[in-house]
Scaffold this active site. Structure first.
Site, PDB file in Angstrom:
ATOM      1  N   PHE A  94       0.883  -1.169   0.000  1.00 34.24           N
ATOM      2  CA  PHE A  94       0.000   0.000   0.000  1.00 34.24           C
ATOM      3  C   PHE A  94       0.916   1.212   0.000  1.00 34.24           C
ATOM      4  O   PHE A  94       1.756   1.358   0.894  1.00 34.24           O
ATOM      5  CB  PHE A  94      -0.870  -0.054   1.254  1.00 34.24           C
ATOM      6  CG  PHE A  94      -1.858   1.067   1.413  1.00 34.24           C
ATOM      7  CD1 PHE A  94      -2.306   1.818   0.351  1.00 34.24           C
ATOM      8  CD2 PHE A  94      -2.366   1.343   2.673  1.00 34.24           C
ATOM      9  CE1 PHE A  94      -3.238   2.827   0.522  1.00 34.24           C
ATOM     10  CE2 PHE A  94      -3.296   2.350   2.870  1.00 34.24           C
ATOM     11  CZ  PHE A  94      -3.732   3.093   1.794  1.00 34.24           C
ATOM     12  N   PHE A  95       0.782   2.073  -1.008  1.00 31.90           N
ATOM     13  CA  PHE A  95       1.705   3.195  -1.124  1.00 31.90           C
ATOM     14  C   PHE A  95       1.044   4.347  -1.861  1.00 31.90           C
ATOM     15  O   PHE A  95       0.357   4.144  -2.867  1.00 31.90           O
ATOM     16  CB  PHE A  95       2.957   2.756  -1.892  1.00 31.90           C
ATOM     17  CG  PHE A  95       4.002   3.820  -2.045  1.00 31.90           C
ATOM     18  CD1 PHE A  95       4.773   4.225  -0.969  1.00 31.90           C
ATOM     19  CD2 PHE A  95       4.228   4.414  -3.275  1.00 31.90           C
ATOM     20  CE1 PHE A  95       5.750   5.203  -1.107  1.00 31.90           C
ATOM     21  CE2 PHE A  95       5.199   5.390  -3.434  1.00 31.90           C
ATOM     22  CZ  PHE A  95       5.962   5.782  -2.343  1.00 31.90           C
ATOM     23  N   VAL A  96       1.257   5.549  -1.339  1.00 35.64           N
ATOM     24  CA  VAL A  96       0.870   6.788  -2.016  1.00 35.64           C
ATOM     25  C   VAL A  96       2.132   7.643  -2.082  1.00 35.64           C
ATOM     26  O   VAL A  96       2.842   7.800  -1.073  1.00 35.64           O
ATOM     27  CB  VAL A  96      -0.255   7.534  -1.255  1.00 35.64           C
ATOM     28  CG1 VAL A  96      -0.564   8.869  -1.930  1.00 35.64           C
ATOM     29  CG2 VAL A  96      -1.516   6.669  -1.175  1.00 35.64           C
ATOM     30  N   PHE A 127      -2.086  -7.168   7.408  1.00 42.91           N
ATOM     31  CA  PHE A 127      -0.981  -6.547   6.684  1.00 42.91           C
ATOM     32  C   PHE A 127       0.204  -6.420   7.619  1.00 42.91           C
ATOM     33  O   PHE A 127       0.061  -6.550   8.836  1.00 42.91           O
ATOM     34  CB  PHE A 127      -1.369  -5.166   6.140  1.00 42.91           C
ATOM     35  CG  PHE A 127      -2.071  -4.296   7.140  1.00 42.91           C
ATOM     36  CD1 PHE A 127      -1.359  -3.459   7.978  1.00 42.91           C
ATOM     37  CD2 PHE A 127      -3.457  -4.324   7.250  1.00 42.91           C
ATOM     38  CE1 PHE A 127      -2.006  -2.670   8.911  1.00 42.91           C
ATOM     39  CE2 PHE A 127      -4.115  -3.536   8.175  1.00 42.91           C
ATOM     40  CZ  PHE A 127      -3.391  -2.705   9.013  1.00 42.91           C
ATOM     41  N   PRO A 135       4.631   6.757  10.795  1.00 42.25           N
ATOM     42  CA  PRO A 135       3.508   7.391  10.091  1.00 42.25           C
ATOM     43  C   PRO A 135       2.457   6.372   9.624  1.00 42.25           C
ATOM     44  O   PRO A 135       1.255   6.607   9.769  1.00 42.25           O
ATOM     45  CB  PRO A 135       4.173   8.100   8.898  1.00 42.25           C
ATOM     46  CG  PRO A 135       5.585   8.324   9.331  1.00 42.25           C
ATOM     47  CD  PRO A 135       5.933   7.156  10.206  1.00 42.25           C
ATOM     48  N   TYR A 140      -2.843   3.515  10.309  1.00 43.80           N
ATOM     49  CA  TYR A 140      -3.681   2.327  10.492  1.00 43.80           C
ATOM     50  C   TYR A 140      -4.366   2.318  11.858  1.00 43.80           C
ATOM     51  O   TYR A 140      -5.543   1.972  11.964  1.00 43.80           O
ATOM     52  CB  TYR A 140      -2.853   1.050  10.322  1.00 43.80           C
ATOM     53  CG  TYR A 140      -2.370   0.824   8.914  1.00 43.80           C
ATOM     54  CD1 TYR A 140      -3.262   0.721   7.852  1.00 43.80           C
ATOM     55  CD2 TYR A 140      -1.013   0.698   8.643  1.00 43.80           C
ATOM     56  CE1 TYR A 140      -2.818   0.504   6.563  1.00 43.80           C
ATOM     57  CE2 TYR A 140      -0.558   0.476   7.351  1.00 43.80           C
ATOM     58  CZ  TYR A 140      -1.464   0.382   6.316  1.00 43.80           C
ATOM     59  OH  TYR A 140      -1.019   0.164   5.041  1.00 43.80           O
ATOM     60  N   LYS A 141      -3.652   2.705  12.901  1.00 47.00           N
ATOM     61  CA  LYS A 141      -4.248   2.697  14.244  1.00 47.00           C
ATOM     62  C   LYS A 141      -5.413   3.678  14.347  1.00 47.00           C
ATOM     63  O   LYS A 141      -6.397   3.397  15.035  1.00 47.00           O
ATOM     64  CB  LYS A 141      -3.191   2.990  15.308  1.00 47.00           C
ATOM     65  CG  LYS A 141      -2.322   1.785  15.609  1.00 47.00           C
ATOM     66  CD  LYS A 141      -1.420   2.054  16.800  1.00 47.00           C
ATOM     67  CE  LYS A 141      -0.737   0.770  17.224  1.00 47.00           C
ATOM     68  NZ  LYS A 141       0.099   0.980  18.413  1.00 47.00           N
ATOM     69  N   ARG A 142      -5.302   4.825  13.659  1.00 46.97           N
ATOM     70  CA  ARG A 142      -6.411   5.790  13.661  1.00 46.97           C
ATOM     71  C   ARG A 142      -7.665   5.193  13.038  1.00 46.97           C
ATOM     72  O   ARG A 142      -8.761   5.672  13.266  1.00 46.97           O
ATOM     73  CB  ARG A 142      -6.017   7.066  12.903  1.00 46.97           C
ATOM     74  CG  ARG A 142      -5.101   7.983  13.668  1.00 46.97           C
ATOM     75  CD  ARG A 142      -5.011   9.373  13.032  1.00 46.97           C
ATOM     76  NE  ARG A 142      -4.690   9.380  11.617  1.00 46.97           N
ATOM     77  CZ  ARG A 142      -3.447   9.395  11.112  1.00 46.97           C
ATOM     78  NH1 ARG A 142      -2.402   9.375  11.927  1.00 46.97           N
ATOM     79  NH2 ARG A 142      -3.250   9.428   9.818  1.00 46.97           N
ATOM     80  N   ARG A 143      -7.486   4.142  12.264  1.00 41.38           N
ATOM     81  CA  ARG A 143      -8.614   3.500  11.592  1.00 41.38           C
ATOM     82  C   ARG A 143      -8.989   2.162  12.245  1.00 41.38           C
ATOM     83  O   ARG A 143      -9.681   1.355  11.650  1.00 41.38           O
ATOM     84  CB  ARG A 143      -8.277   3.333  10.115  1.00 41.38           C
ATOM     85  CG  ARG A 143      -8.325   4.683   9.407  1.00 41.38           C
ATOM     86  CD  ARG A 143      -7.436   4.738   8.180  1.00 41.38           C
ATOM     87  NE  ARG A 143      -7.512   6.063   7.580  1.00 41.38           N
ATOM     88  CZ  ARG A 143      -6.765   7.103   7.966  1.00 41.38           C
ATOM     89  NH1 ARG A 143      -5.897   6.991   8.941  1.00 41.38           N
ATOM     90  NH2 ARG A 143      -6.903   8.273   7.369  1.00 41.38           N
TER      91      ARG A 143
END
Length: 171
Positions: A94-96, A127, A135, A140-143
């Protein structure tokens, strides 16, 4: 950034997917480990029995990268099975691109992945995240993600091809 599209990747996206895989590997200080070719991606993801699925993030012409690319993010995933809880969506990569972070692209990709997981009746999404990658861990933790390494004590192992060949040849 006002507009971007998250869509399933097509065979024509393989060169961009490989470019982003290499950018992710560079970000993770592992770029020399990328051995995959565009041909591998094409055959493995767009053949009769795909080994992976992929979403890409595409920006409009007015927001192209300096090199002229419109694909600025991707998520590569596949389905697996846990005999205790059933179907899982495994998020492999997963990358932006860094210049495109903070515009909601990553959040939208994760939303689409969640929709795919729910449509396929998956019990969860799994994952890996590098320990140093705060970061991403925070993203991920925020979600709602939980760290199975610290919470359940699981360790990841691998058996390289050399040893697979050796075991396969044993009588």
């Amino acid at each position: 950034m006002a507009k971007f599209v998250i869509r399933p990747a097509t065979a024509a996206d393989c060169s961009d997917i490989l470019r982003l895989i290499k950018e992710l590997a560079k970000y993770e200080y592992m770029e020399e480990q990328v051995m995959l070719t565009e041909k591998d991606l094409l055959e493995d993801g767009f053949g009769e029995h795909p080994f992976y699925h992929c979403l890409v993030a595409e920006v409009p012409k007015e927001h192209l990268t300096p090199e002229g690319h419109s694909i600025v993010g991707f998520a590569m995933y596949y389905f697996t099975y846990d005999p205790w809880i059933g179907k899982l969506l495994y998020l492999e990569d997963f990358f932006v691109m860094s210049d495109y972070r903070g515009f909601g692209i990553g959040s939208e990709i994760l939303k689409k992945l969640s929709q795919v997981a729910m449509k396929c009746r998956c019990s969860s999404m799994h994952f890996l995240v590098a320990e140093w990658n705060e970061p991403s861990i925070n993203f991920y933790k925020r979600r709602g993600a939980s760290d199975l390494s610290s919470e359940e004590g699981w360790r990841l192992f691998k058996i390289d091809k050399e040893y697979l060949l050796k075991m396969a040849a044993e009588e």
